[in-house]
Design an enzyme around this catalytic site. Structure first.
Site, PDB file in Angstrom:
ATOM      1  CE  LYS A  14     -17.475  67.838  -7.817  1.00 40.32           C
ATOM      2  NZ  LYS A  14     -16.680  67.091  -8.759  1.00 40.32           N
ATOM      3  CB  SER A  30      -9.689  70.297  -8.596  1.00 42.99           C
ATOM      4  OG  SER A  30     -10.770  69.415  -8.765  1.00 42.99           O
ATOM      5  CD  GLU A  74     -10.466  56.119  -3.503  1.00 37.14           C
ATOM      6  OE1 GLU A  74      -9.933  55.111  -3.009  1.00 37.14           O
ATOM      7  OE2 GLU A  74     -10.547  57.206  -2.917  1.00 37.14           O
ATOM      8  N   GLY A  96      -4.408  57.589  -5.837  1.00 40.63           N
ATOM      9  CA  GLY A  96      -5.150  58.330  -4.816  1.00 40.63           C
ATOM     10  C   GLY A  96      -6.258  57.491  -4.219  1.00 40.63           C
ATOM     11  CG  ASP A 109      -8.714  59.374  -0.447  1.00 44.03           C
ATOM     12  OD1 ASP A 109      -8.480  59.526  -1.658  1.00 44.03           O
ATOM     13  OD2 ASP A 109      -9.779  59.727   0.091  1.00 44.03           O
ATOM     14  CB  SER A 124     -18.326  61.761 -13.125  1.00 49.40           C
ATOM     15  OG  SER A 124     -16.957  61.694 -13.455  1.00 49.40           O
TER      16      SER A 124
HETATM   17  C1  LIG Z   1     -15.873  66.079  -8.585  1.00 44.40           C
HETATM   18  C2  LIG Z   1     -15.783  65.050  -9.620  1.00 44.40           C
HETATM   19  C3  LIG Z   1     -15.671  63.689  -9.276  1.00 44.40           C
HETATM   20  C4  LIG Z   1     -15.574  63.221  -7.838  1.00 44.40           C
HETATM   21  O1  LIG Z   1     -16.768  63.481  -7.133  1.00 44.40           O
HETATM   22  P1  LIG Z   1     -16.825  63.370  -5.550  1.00 44.40           P
HETATM   23  O2  LIG Z   1     -18.208  63.765  -5.190  1.00 44.40           O
HETATM   24  O3  LIG Z   1     -15.799  64.329  -4.999  1.00 44.40           O
HETATM   25  O4  LIG Z   1     -16.488  61.975  -5.187  1.00 44.40           O
HETATM   26  C5  LIG Z   1     -15.641  62.782 -10.306  1.00 44.40           C
HETATM   27  N1  LIG Z   1     -15.712  63.139 -11.603  1.00 44.40           N
HETATM   28  C6  LIG Z   1     -15.825  64.429 -11.974  1.00 44.40           C
HETATM   29  C7  LIG Z   1     -15.891  64.765 -13.421  1.00 44.40           C
HETATM   30  C8  LIG Z   1     -15.869  65.427 -10.990  1.00 44.40           C
HETATM   31  O5  LIG Z   1     -15.975  66.706 -11.369  1.00 44.40           O
END
Ligand SMILES: *Cc1c(COP(=O)(O)O)cnc(C)c1O
Length: 332
Positions: A61, A86, A217, A221, A223, A317
């Site tokens: 992010k 979140s 997903e 959830g 969606d 991620s």
């Molecule tokens: C925000 C986040 C996601 C999801 O990312 P999107 O761009 O909303 O699809 C997945 N993994 C982590 C660790 C995140 O912080």
């Protein structure tokens, strides 16, 4: 965005990813790519894990947040940025705002992991006009709260995924991965609101025409999976899942068309599968990965996606998880 028409009607194109990469050069970490013999043997393919759990503030992010904030005008910088999240987007905005010397207001769920609240407060420390506003994610509408505060305080709202510059920044992780390991047959990416997968898909298709991009997903959830099946954005109740970064109720107006065009399909995994994957990362790869960060890998390690004989990129991620909660997942 003025150049939208040049991307076939999509919010971003390959050039946006390259410009984001240039802005992030020397600011974001070029995160490591790790491999695991055990994972390869289990899946029958060659897996390349892009470790965004080792990114600054602990998740990809930071890429999107910094790319968006770096383009603020002097007046926008003075007034500052507002965001709802979140957790990881909040931390990313707080850190990027600090690096670019602007105030930040963050609207966060009252039940956010304590470590995320503490880290966000830490990045904001000493910045005049910076604060955290708490809300109840099962009762209140964070988008409405964010819009109201932005109007009241003249701050610029940067949404967590439905923003062209955020999407472009997120896509730089997949770009780095492919530039480092070469062409892939398949790229597997977790999906919340779809910012990460939208940017990743644009970056991946620009580098490897014909690459398959698959999203993952949480089962509770799904969606985006429903939206793809129906051909329009489906809204769901806030899902109950340990993957707190993917508790989104719907994909974005900008992210969904990219997903429709460039993502082959969406798979789902259960919370139990996420826990087993978290243990795999800890035990075999010596990495702390948060539940949401396990989504893509879980679909591979648990056999949801067959990758025999294929070269596969996996976006890990994020790694932000309360230690007490993490310990609870590791030991039952
Ligand atoms: C925000 C986040 C996601 C999801 O990312 P999107 O761009 O909303 O699809 C997945 N993994 C982590 C660790 C995140 O912080």
């Amino acid at each position: 965005m003025a150049s939208a028409a040049s991307h076939d009607g999509l919010a971003i194109g390959p050039g946006d990813i390259e410009r984001a990469a240039a802005r992030l050069e020397g600011v974001a970490h070029r995160t490591p790519v790790r491999t695991s013999r055990t994972a390869d043997e289990r899946c029958g393919g060659a897996l390349y894990f892009k470790c965004e759990n080792l990114q600054r503030m602990g998740a990809f992010k930071f890429r999107g947040a910094y790319n968006a904030l770096a383009q603020f005008s002097p007046a926008q910088r003075r007034a500052g940025v507002i965001a709802y999240s979140s957790g990881n987007h909040a931390q990313a905005i707080a850190l990027a705002a600090r690096l670019l010397d602007m105030p930040s207001v963050l609207v966060m769920p009252v039940d956010s992991p304590r470590s995320k609240l503490a880290a966000t407060r830490g990045y904001q420390a000493g910045r005049r006009g910076s604060e955290i506003v708490l809300y109840d994610r099962f009762r209140e509408d964070r988008e409405a709260i964010g819009a109201r505060l932005a109007a009241e305080r003249g701050m610029t709202l940067v949404p967590p995924y439905d923003d062209a510059q955020v999407m472009a920044g997120q896509g730089t992780a997949a770009a780095e991965l492919i530039d480092e390991v070469g062409p892939l047959d398949l790229l597997v990416v977790c999906v919340g609101g779809g910012g990460l997968i939208a940017g990743s898909a644009v970056a991946a298709h620009a580098r490897v025409p014909g690459i398959e991009v698959v999203g993952v997903e949480p089962e509770a959830g799904n969606d985006t999976q429903l939206s793809l099946a129906r051909g329009e954005i489906v809204h769901i109740e806030t899902p109950h899942t340990i993957a707190d970064g993917a508790q989104t109720q719907h994909s974005g107006r900008l992210t969904f068309p990219v997903i429709q065009r460039l993502v082959a399909r969406i798979e789902t995994v259960s919370d139990e599968q996420l826990v087993r994957t978290m243990r795999f990362f800890a035990e075999r790869m010596k990495m702390v990965v948060e539940p949401t960060g396990c989504l893509a890998a879980a679909a591979l390690l648990e056999g949801t996606i067959d990758v025999h004989g294929r070269r596969v990129g996996v976006i890990v991620s994020g790694g932000n998880v309360d230690l007490a909660r993490y310990a609870g997942f590791l030991v039952d």
